[in-house]
Design a protein around this motif. Structure first.
Motif, PDB file in Angstrom:
ATOM      1  N   LEU A  23      -6.931  85.097  57.818  1.00 20.31           N
ATOM      2  CA  LEU A  23      -6.482  85.588  56.521  1.00 20.31           C
ATOM      3  C   LEU A  23      -7.443  86.637  55.952  1.00 20.31           C
ATOM      4  O   LEU A  23      -7.224  87.136  54.851  1.00 20.31           O
ATOM      5  CB  LEU A  23      -6.320  84.424  55.541  1.00 20.31           C
ATOM      6  N   GLY A  24      -8.500  86.938  56.704  1.00 22.86           N
ATOM      7  CA  GLY A  24      -9.431  87.984  56.296  1.00 22.86           C
ATOM      8  C   GLY A  24     -10.676  87.453  55.617  1.00 22.86           C
ATOM      9  O   GLY A  24     -10.709  86.325  55.116  1.00 22.86           O
ATOM     10  N   ALA A  25     -11.694  88.293  55.623  1.00 19.86           N
ATOM     11  CA  ALA A  25     -12.985  87.908  55.051  1.00 19.86           C
ATOM     12  C   ALA A  25     -12.884  87.634  53.552  1.00 19.86           C
ATOM     13  O   ALA A  25     -13.641  86.819  53.020  1.00 19.86           O
ATOM     14  CB  ALA A  25     -14.022  88.988  55.336  1.00 19.86           C
ATOM     15  N   GLU A  26     -11.956  88.301  52.864  1.00 29.89           N
ATOM     16  CA  GLU A  26     -11.800  88.066  51.424  1.00 29.89           C
ATOM     17  C   GLU A  26     -11.401  86.621  51.152  1.00 29.89           C
ATOM     18  O   GLU A  26     -11.876  85.996  50.209  1.00 29.89           O
ATOM     19  CB  GLU A  26     -10.754  89.011  50.821  1.00 29.89           C
ATOM     20  N   ALA A  27     -10.534  86.083  51.982  1.00 29.49           N
ATOM     21  CA  ALA A  27     -10.094  84.685  51.848  1.00 29.49           C
ATOM     22  C   ALA A  27     -11.061  83.748  52.556  1.00 29.49           C
ATOM     23  O   ALA A  27     -11.113  82.554  52.243  1.00 29.49           O
ATOM     24  CB  ALA A  27      -8.696  84.505  52.423  1.00 29.49           C
ATOM     25  N   ALA A  28     -11.817  84.283  53.516  1.00 25.71           N
ATOM     26  CA  ALA A  28     -12.754  83.502  54.323  1.00 25.71           C
ATOM     27  C   ALA A  28     -12.083  82.255  54.891  1.00 25.71           C
ATOM     28  O   ALA A  28     -12.610  81.147  54.823  1.00 25.71           O
ATOM     29  CB  ALA A  28     -14.003  83.140  53.527  1.00 25.71           C
ATOM     30  N   ALA A  29     -10.872  82.459  55.444  1.00 25.71           N
ATOM     31  CA  ALA A  29     -10.112  81.326  55.966  1.00 25.71           C
ATOM     32  C   ALA A  29      -9.141  81.808  57.035  1.00 25.71           C
ATOM     33  O   ALA A  29      -8.803  82.981  57.101  1.00 25.71           O
ATOM     34  CB  ALA A  29      -9.329  80.641  54.849  1.00 25.71           C
ATOM     35  N   PHE A  30      -8.729  80.866  57.866  1.00 31.42           N
ATOM     36  CA  PHE A  30      -7.604  81.117  58.752  1.00 31.42           C
ATOM     37  C   PHE A  30      -6.621  79.989  58.564  1.00 31.42           C
ATOM     38  O   PHE A  30      -6.951  78.937  58.037  1.00 31.42           O
ATOM     39  CB  PHE A  30      -8.023  81.328  60.216  1.00 31.42           C
ATOM     40  N   GLU A  31      -5.386  80.265  58.935  1.00 29.37           N
ATOM     41  CA  GLU A  31      -4.328  79.290  58.752  1.00 29.37           C
ATOM     42  C   GLU A  31      -3.699  78.979  60.102  1.00 29.37           C
ATOM     43  O   GLU A  31      -3.487  79.879  60.910  1.00 29.37           O
ATOM     44  CB  GLU A  31      -3.280  79.837  57.787  1.00 29.37           C
ATOM     45  N   VAL A  32      -3.417  77.720  60.310  1.00 26.59           N
ATOM     46  CA  VAL A  32      -2.778  77.268  61.543  1.00 26.59           C
ATOM     47  C   VAL A  32      -1.428  76.668  61.164  1.00 26.59           C
ATOM     48  O   VAL A  32      -1.334  75.872  60.223  1.00 26.59           O
ATOM     49  CB  VAL A  32      -3.637  76.218  62.273  1.00 26.59           C
ATOM     50  N   ARG A  33      -0.397  77.085  61.897  1.00 27.61           N
ATOM     51  CA  ARG A  33       0.951  76.574  61.657  1.00 27.61           C
ATOM     52  C   ARG A  33       1.583  76.144  62.968  1.00 27.61           C
ATOM     53  O   ARG A  33       1.332  76.743  64.005  1.00 27.61           O
ATOM     54  CB  ARG A  33       1.813  77.654  60.996  1.00 27.61           C
ATOM     55  N   VAL A  34       2.440  75.130  62.884  1.00 25.61           N
ATOM     56  CA  VAL A  34       3.222  74.674  64.032  1.00 25.61           C
ATOM     57  C   VAL A  34       4.693  74.837  63.656  1.00 25.61           C
ATOM     58  O   VAL A  34       5.139  74.336  62.619  1.00 25.61           O
ATOM     59  CB  VAL A  34       2.931  73.197  64.384  1.00 25.61           C
ATOM     60  N   TYR A  35       5.411  75.559  64.505  1.00 28.02           N
ATOM     61  CA  TYR A  35       6.839  75.803  64.299  1.00 28.02           C
ATOM     62  C   TYR A  35       7.641  75.103  65.391  1.00 28.02           C
ATOM     63  O   TYR A  35       7.202  75.004  66.528  1.00 28.02           O
ATOM     64  CB  TYR A  35       7.159  77.300  64.414  1.00 28.02           C
ATOM     65  N   ASP A  36       8.835  74.664  65.017  1.00 27.01           N
ATOM     66  CA  ASP A  36       9.817  74.183  65.982  1.00 27.01           C
ATOM     67  C   ASP A  36      11.151  74.794  65.578  1.00 27.01           C
ATOM     68  O   ASP A  36      11.615  74.591  64.450  1.00 27.01           O
ATOM     69  CB  ASP A  36       9.898  72.659  65.979  1.00 27.01           C
ATOM     70  N   ALA A  37      11.725  75.583  66.461  1.00 31.61           N
ATOM     71  CA  ALA A  37      13.002  76.269  66.216  1.00 31.61           C
ATOM     72  C   ALA A  37      12.952  77.090  64.927  1.00 31.61           C
ATOM     73  O   ALA A  37      13.901  77.103  64.149  1.00 31.61           O
ATOM     74  CB  ALA A  37      14.143  75.263  66.180  1.00 31.61           C
ATOM     75  N   GLY A  38      11.817  77.724  64.655  1.00 28.89           N
ATOM     76  CA  GLY A  38      11.680  78.602  63.503  1.00 28.89           C
ATOM     77  C   GLY A  38      11.288  77.925  62.207  1.00 28.89           C
ATOM     78  O   GLY A  38      11.006  78.592  61.223  1.00 28.89           O
TER      79      GLY A  38
END
Length: 86
Positions: A23-38
């Motif tokens: 999410l960038g240095a400004e947010a200092a975070a990353f996001e993880v998502r799990v999708y199934d069929a969208g």
């Protein structure tokens, strides 16, 4: 920073799309998502402010962040296998 990781993980007849996105240095975070069929089944935001606080050079910071993302993707795959993520 780096863009992220996209991976398809097949388990029990389903193909789960696992995505880790910086999410960038400004947010200092990353996001993880799990999708199934969208549809999003699960998501989590992970801070990496501690990594920025270490004042590493850009290359080392990106390597550390990528390593954290890869480790989390493996953890998510294990959670799917154990039925902890629907």
């Amino acid at each position: 920073m780096i863009t992220g990781i996209n991976k398809v993980f097949e388990h029990a007849g389903s193909a789960f799309h696992i995505q880790a996105e910086d999410l960038g240095a400004e947010a200092a975070a990353f996001e993880v998502r799990v999708y199934d069929a969208g549809s999003v089944l699960w998501q989590k935001r992970i801070s990496y402010q501690d990594l920025l606080d270490q004042n590493l050079d850009k290359k080392e910071r990106e390597q550390q962040l990528h390593g954290r993302m890869e480790k989390l993707v493996l953890t998510v795959e294990a959670a799917i296998e154990r039925g902890k993520i629907p």
